[in-house]
Write an enzyme that holds these catalytic residues in place. Structure first.
Site, mmCIF file in Angstrom:
data_model
loop_
_atom_site.group_PDB
_atom_site.id
_atom_site.type_symbol
_atom_site.label_atom_id
_atom_site.label_comp_id
_atom_site.label_asym_id
_atom_site.label_seq_id
_atom_site.Cartn_x
_atom_site.Cartn_y
_atom_site.Cartn_z
ATOM 1 N N SER A 1 0.843 -1.197 0.000
ATOM 2 C CA SER A 1 0.000 0.000 0.000
ATOM 3 C C SER A 1 0.877 1.245 0.000
ATOM 4 O O SER A 1 2.001 1.229 0.509
ATOM 5 C CB SER A 1 -0.918 0.019 1.222
ATOM 6 O OG SER A 1 -1.582 1.272 1.341
ATOM 7 N N TYR B 1 -1.978 -0.406 10.554
ATOM 8 C CA TYR B 1 -2.075 -0.840 9.160
ATOM 9 C C TYR B 1 -0.865 -0.331 8.368
ATOM 10 O O TYR B 1 -0.235 -1.089 7.611
ATOM 11 C CB TYR B 1 -3.371 -0.329 8.542
ATOM 12 C CG TYR B 1 -3.552 -0.682 7.079
ATOM 13 C CD1 TYR B 1 -3.893 -1.973 6.700
ATOM 14 C CD2 TYR B 1 -3.387 0.283 6.084
ATOM 15 C CE1 TYR B 1 -4.063 -2.304 5.355
ATOM 16 C CE2 TYR B 1 -3.547 -0.033 4.746
ATOM 17 C CZ TYR B 1 -3.895 -1.328 4.384
ATOM 18 O OH TYR B 1 -4.051 -1.647 3.063
#
Length: 260
Positions: A140, A153
């Protein structure tokens, strides 16, 4: 690109980027092993893949955060196809949590986003050495763009990027490549699965699109095409690299605007 005779294992294939990858590889004639937790969704994607390629994928119902499932995923794939050419570590979860929130959020994220891919790649490497195959990790953009509201995250994705580099360096002499794709906002149901309703989900994407240099966000197909390129022979000299698919988000806001 043509993946005829190539076996591609995709985790998190029942929705979002994983589903897009499954459909794209099916159109490129790959033999597929699709891993996911949602039986209904996984069967639906498998049916679409069959229509696209004429070949029925192997469906493996498994949660990669459960260690006992890891060896089974590889075993079922090898039992079916007798080889493995590409591993796409796509499965991941999002939990909105900050530094001061319950540590259990961190533990859950690590189990799926890092520990699962780590163990699955370990199990896959011997087969990838045989086929001179490769791994594509779906990371990501937040691995390098800090977002306090998603701190655990962000940490797991940063770890996945370093995992990509270290494993790539270790297995390169054996002919195996390892790369990562780092999407920005992608139009999937990821935020819905994190607890947001439809209205808020749309609002988040609209807000994010407005802040992107390209004034839009990516779709699953955009990511899938890059994953397939990195997995193909066209990328035979690429390893240990990360590729942003974020409509320019990683560029940030200009310190000095030329309009001023």
């Amino acid at each position: 690109m043509d993946f005829t005779g190539k076996v591609v294992l995709i985790t998190g294939a029942s929705a979002g980027i994983g589903a897009s990858c499954a459909l794209h590889f099916a159109k490129l004639s790959a033999d597929l092993a699709l891993v996911g937790r949602n039986v209904k969704n996984l069967n639906k994607i498998a049916e679409q893949c069959t229509k696209a390629s004429g070949k029925e994928p192997l469906i493996i119902i498994a949660d990669i955060s459960v260690e006992e499932n890891i060896a089974r995923i590889i075993k079922e794939t090898i039992d079916k196809y007798e080889r493995l050419d590409v591993l796409v570590n796509n499965a991941g979860i999002v939990i909105m949590a900050t530094f001061m929130d319950d540590i259990k959020n961190f533990d859950r994220l690590v189990a799926t986003n890092i520990r699962g891919p780590y163990l699955l790649t370990q199990q896959a490497i011997p087969h990838l050495i045989e086929s001179k195959g490769n791994v594509v990790n779906v990371s990501s953009i937040v691995s390098s763009v800090p977002i306090p509201a998603m701190m655990p995250y962000c940490m797991t994705k940063a770890a996945l990027d370093m995992f990509t580099k270290c494993v790539a360096l270790e297995v390169a002499p054996k002919g195996v490549r390892v790369n990562s794709v780092n999407p920005g906002p992608v139009n999937t149901e990821l935020f819905k699965r994190a607890g947001f309703d439809e209205e808020r989900n749309k609002g988040i994407f609209a807000m994010m699109a407005a802040t992107m240099p390209l004034k839009k966000y990516a779709h699953g197909e955009d990511v899938a095409k890059l994953v397939a390129f990195l997995a193909s022979d066209s990328a035979s000299c690429i390893t240990g690299s990360r590729y942003e698919v974020d409509c320019g988000l990683h560029l940030g806001t200009p310190v000095l605007d030329s309009k001023n």
